[in-house]
Design a protein around this motif. Structure first.
Motif, PDB file in Angstrom:
ATOM      1  N   LEU A 145       0.832  -1.203   0.000  1.00 52.10           N
ATOM      2  CA  LEU A 145       0.000   0.000   0.000  1.00 52.10           C
ATOM      3  C   LEU A 145       0.864   1.249   0.000  1.00 52.10           C
ATOM      4  O   LEU A 145       1.835   1.351   0.759  1.00 52.10           O
ATOM      5  CB  LEU A 145      -0.898   0.016   1.244  1.00 52.10           C
ATOM      6  CG  LEU A 145      -1.917   1.160   1.360  1.00 52.10           C
ATOM      7  CD1 LEU A 145      -2.980   1.052   0.269  1.00 52.10           C
ATOM      8  CD2 LEU A 145      -2.572   1.138   2.739  1.00 52.10           C
ATOM      9  N   ASP A 172      -0.151   5.201   0.253  1.00 56.77           N
ATOM     10  CA  ASP A 172      -1.217   6.182   0.420  1.00 56.77           C
ATOM     11  C   ASP A 172      -2.564   5.530   0.131  1.00 56.77           C
ATOM     12  O   ASP A 172      -3.021   4.686   0.888  1.00 56.77           O
ATOM     13  CB  ASP A 172      -0.965   7.404  -0.460  1.00 56.77           C
ATOM     14  CG  ASP A 172      -1.872   8.575  -0.088  1.00 56.77           C
ATOM     15  OD1 ASP A 172      -2.374   8.604   1.056  1.00 56.77           O
ATOM     16  OD2 ASP A 172      -2.092   9.447  -0.936  1.00 56.77           O
ATOM     17  N   THR A 173      -3.214   5.865  -0.978  1.00 56.34           N
ATOM     18  CA  THR A 173      -4.511   5.270  -1.301  1.00 56.34           C
ATOM     19  C   THR A 173      -4.421   4.390  -2.547  1.00 56.34           C
ATOM     20  O   THR A 173      -5.442   4.082  -3.161  1.00 56.34           O
ATOM     21  CB  THR A 173      -5.569   6.369  -1.533  1.00 56.34           C
ATOM     22  OG1 THR A 173      -5.127   7.231  -2.595  1.00 56.34           O
ATOM     23  CG2 THR A 173      -5.787   7.189  -0.278  1.00 56.34           C
ATOM     24  N   GLU A 174      -3.216   3.975  -2.902  1.00 54.55           N
ATOM     25  CA  GLU A 174      -3.027   3.107  -4.053  1.00 54.55           C
ATOM     26  C   GLU A 174      -2.263   1.856  -3.641  1.00 54.55           C
ATOM     27  O   GLU A 174      -1.556   1.840  -2.635  1.00 54.55           O
ATOM     28  CB  GLU A 174      -2.253   3.826  -5.159  1.00 54.55           C
ATOM     29  CG  GLU A 174      -2.976   5.014  -5.766  1.00 54.55           C
ATOM     30  CD  GLU A 174      -2.163   5.659  -6.860  1.00 54.55           C
ATOM     31  OE1 GLU A 174      -2.705   5.848  -7.960  1.00 54.55           O
ATOM     32  OE2 GLU A 174      -0.997   5.993  -6.603  1.00 54.55           O
ATOM     33  N   PRO A 186      -6.020   2.093  -7.694  1.00 55.23           N
ATOM     34  CA  PRO A 186      -6.689   2.618  -6.502  1.00 55.23           C
ATOM     35  C   PRO A 186      -6.993   1.475  -5.535  1.00 55.23           C
ATOM     36  O   PRO A 186      -7.553   0.449  -5.919  1.00 55.23           O
ATOM     37  CB  PRO A 186      -7.983   3.228  -7.060  1.00 55.23           C
ATOM     38  CG  PRO A 186      -7.698   3.485  -8.500  1.00 55.23           C
ATOM     39  CD  PRO A 186      -6.765   2.401  -8.937  1.00 55.23           C
ATOM     40  N   HIS A 190      -9.138   1.066  -3.174  1.00 55.70           N
ATOM     41  CA  HIS A 190     -10.527   0.710  -2.889  1.00 55.70           C
ATOM     42  C   HIS A 190     -11.169  -0.127  -3.987  1.00 55.70           C
ATOM     43  O   HIS A 190     -12.249  -0.679  -3.796  1.00 55.70           O
ATOM     44  CB  HIS A 190     -11.365   1.979  -2.666  1.00 55.70           C
ATOM     45  CG  HIS A 190     -11.537   2.823  -3.889  1.00 55.70           C
ATOM     46  ND1 HIS A 190     -10.567   3.709  -4.318  1.00 55.70           N
ATOM     47  CD2 HIS A 190     -12.549   2.907  -4.794  1.00 55.70           C
ATOM     48  CE1 HIS A 190     -10.990   4.311  -5.423  1.00 55.70           C
ATOM     49  NE2 HIS A 190     -12.191   3.846  -5.730  1.00 55.70           N
ATOM     50  N   LEU A 231      -6.063  -1.561   3.429  1.00 54.54           N
ATOM     51  CA  LEU A 231      -6.756  -0.461   4.095  1.00 54.54           C
ATOM     52  C   LEU A 231      -7.396  -0.932   5.392  1.00 54.54           C
ATOM     53  O   LEU A 231      -7.374  -0.225   6.407  1.00 54.54           O
ATOM     54  CB  LEU A 231      -7.823   0.129   3.170  1.00 54.54           C
ATOM     55  CG  LEU A 231      -7.346   0.923   1.955  1.00 54.54           C
ATOM     56  CD1 LEU A 231      -8.530   1.292   1.064  1.00 54.54           C
ATOM     57  CD2 LEU A 231      -6.605   2.202   2.381  1.00 54.54           C
ATOM     58  N   LEU A 288      -6.652   5.325   8.695  1.00 57.46           N
ATOM     59  CA  LEU A 288      -7.612   5.063   7.628  1.00 57.46           C
ATOM     60  C   LEU A 288      -8.433   6.308   7.331  1.00 57.46           C
ATOM     61  O   LEU A 288      -8.626   6.677   6.165  1.00 57.46           O
ATOM     62  CB  LEU A 288      -8.536   3.911   8.022  1.00 57.46           C
ATOM     63  CG  LEU A 288      -9.668   3.586   7.050  1.00 57.46           C
ATOM     64  CD1 LEU A 288      -9.109   3.132   5.697  1.00 57.46           C
ATOM     65  CD2 LEU A 288     -10.580   2.523   7.644  1.00 57.46           C
ATOM     66  N   ARG A 346      -6.683   8.807   5.239  1.00 57.99           N
ATOM     67  CA  ARG A 346      -6.442   8.433   3.839  1.00 57.99           C
ATOM     68  C   ARG A 346      -7.697   8.474   2.973  1.00 57.99           C
ATOM     69  O   ARG A 346      -7.589   8.657   1.753  1.00 57.99           O
ATOM     70  CB  ARG A 346      -5.830   7.026   3.765  1.00 57.99           C
ATOM     71  CG  ARG A 346      -4.472   6.953   4.434  1.00 57.99           C
ATOM     72  CD  ARG A 346      -3.706   5.735   3.996  1.00 57.99           C
ATOM     73  NE  ARG A 346      -2.513   5.539   4.817  1.00 57.99           N
ATOM     74  CZ  ARG A 346      -1.481   4.787   4.478  1.00 57.99           C
ATOM     75  NH1 ARG A 346      -1.492   4.166   3.320  1.00 57.99           N
ATOM     76  NH2 ARG A 346      -0.453   4.643   5.285  1.00 57.99           N
ATOM     77  N   ILE A 347      -8.874   8.278   3.580  1.00 58.16           N
ATOM     78  CA  ILE A 347     -10.071   8.184   2.733  1.00 58.16           C
ATOM     79  C   ILE A 347     -11.088   9.282   2.955  1.00 58.16           C
ATOM     80  O   ILE A 347     -11.898   9.561   2.059  1.00 58.16           O
ATOM     81  CB  ILE A 347     -10.758   6.806   2.892  1.00 58.16           C
ATOM     82  CG1 ILE A 347     -11.371   6.652   4.291  1.00 58.16           C
ATOM     83  CG2 ILE A 347      -9.796   5.675   2.587  1.00 58.16           C
ATOM     84  CD1 ILE A 347     -12.206   5.382   4.424  1.00 58.16           C
ATOM     85  N   ARG A 388     -11.938  12.324   0.336  1.00 61.59           N
ATOM     86  CA  ARG A 388     -11.370  12.026  -0.981  1.00 61.59           C
ATOM     87  C   ARG A 388     -12.415  11.350  -1.858  1.00 61.59           C
ATOM     88  O   ARG A 388     -13.192  10.524  -1.391  1.00 61.59           O
ATOM     89  CB  ARG A 388     -10.153  11.102  -0.858  1.00 61.59           C
ATOM     90  CG  ARG A 388      -8.981  11.722  -0.115  1.00 61.59           C
ATOM     91  CD  ARG A 388      -7.733  10.917  -0.376  1.00 61.59           C
ATOM     92  NE  ARG A 388      -6.594  11.375   0.410  1.00 61.59           N
ATOM     93  CZ  ARG A 388      -5.340  10.984   0.202  1.00 61.59           C
ATOM     94  NH1 ARG A 388      -5.074  10.133  -0.763  1.00 61.59           N
ATOM     95  NH2 ARG A 388      -4.361  11.437   0.959  1.00 61.59           N
ATOM     96  N   LEU A 425     -13.748   8.689  -4.379  1.00 61.84           N
ATOM     97  CA  LEU A 425     -13.423   7.305  -4.693  1.00 61.84           C
ATOM     98  C   LEU A 425     -13.765   7.072  -6.166  1.00 61.84           C
ATOM     99  O   LEU A 425     -14.909   6.836  -6.529  1.00 61.84           O
ATOM    100  CB  LEU A 425     -14.218   6.354  -3.794  1.00 61.84           C
ATOM    101  CG  LEU A 425     -13.974   6.494  -2.288  1.00 61.84           C
ATOM    102  CD1 LEU A 425     -14.876   5.536  -1.511  1.00 61.84           C
ATOM    103  CD2 LEU A 425     -12.505   6.232  -1.955  1.00 61.84           C
TER     104      LEU A 425
END
Length: 257
Positions: free
Chosen positions: A107, A109-111, A135, A137, A146, A154, A157-158, A161, A163
């Motif tokens: 992981l 960040d969010t990728e 991504p 998610h 995540l 968590l 990070r989300i 933002r 999605l």
């Protein structure tokens, strides 16, 4: 934290463009994508080429590709990253058992970044590559990674933002994502159905280091034509077994840290 050096940042921006291109770029393309002055781009390209981070393409005048220096740095990084080497070996063993595509991802960040991959032995297989980012998610590995984060991390990070959807089945609602993460924690595996690729489903299990911390995830990806509830259960067991084997190679011997 020290001050960022603008010239270095711009040089790295140039190099990172090659991660998203088909392998070559021209000065006008770099200028357009980075919105920098032409003179600045020319100086950056000239400097990077002089240090062998870029080379000109002989058969395509005016175009550049990554040079040997980037390969040397990447090779040195790979030598130091036991996770990638061990992950590739375990992924190969799992793939030999199930005949499907196996990935190991981390992981950022969010990728998620895929650091190991072994292809399916079937004629119909998924198109992917080690080093690719997706991504989190939208993937089984990403959901699992995540889900392993502390709640505060968590949230950071989300929350707030967008999605973005990769397919019509992707999760785009934060509440729905949180529900999926809760389910992954309870079950110990995460599943995605056609969320990153409309023709693929996937199941993933956590990889832990010697402290018990989740540092990666191992997944098995299957075209939907070979997916069923029974197959999902079978692949979930194989993914858990592979992830546990990789965890053992990293020094983990039970417990959740």
């Amino acid at each position: 934290m020290g001050r960022l050096v603008p010239a270095v940042t711009r040089a790295l921006d140039v190099l990172e463009l090659f991660l998203e291109s088909d392998g070559t770029l021209s000065a006008p393309e770099v200028t357009r994508r980075l919105q920098l002055p032409r003179t600045t781009v020319h100086e950056l390209l000239t400097t990077l080429a002089a240090r062998s981070y870029l080379v000109t393409v002989p058969e395509q005048p005016g175009r550049y590709r990554l040079g040997v220096r980037t390969y040397q740095l990447g090779s040195r990084y790979a030598e130091q990253l036991d996770l990638a080497a061990e992950g590739q070996q375990v992924a190969r063993e799992v793939a030999e058992t199930c005949g499907e595509t196996v990935h190991v991802a981390i992981l950022e960040d969010t990728e998620v970044i895929y650091i190991a991959k072994v292809d399916s032995t079937h004629a119909v297989r998924m198109v992917s590559a080690a080093g690719r980012k997706l991504p989190a998610h939208c993937t089984a590995v990403g959901k699992l990674l995540l889900a392993a984060l502390p709640e505060a991390e968590l949230d950071a990070r989300i929350e707030g933002r967008a999605l973005a959807a990769m397919t019509g089945h992707s999760i785009t609602d934060a509440a729905e994502l949180r529900a999926a993460l809760t389910a992954a924690r309870k079950r110990g595996v995460a599943v995605e159905h056609r969320e990153s690729n409309p023709d693929v489903s996937c199941v993933a299990a956590p990889v832990r280091d010697r402290s018990g911390r989740v540092v990666a995830a191992l997944s098995i990806s299957v075209p939907v034509i070979r997916w069923s509830e029974e197959r999902e259960d079978e692949l979930a067991r194989l993914a858990v077994g592979g992830a546990d084997a990789l965890s053992g190679r990293l020094g983990h011997h039970g417990g959740r840290g």
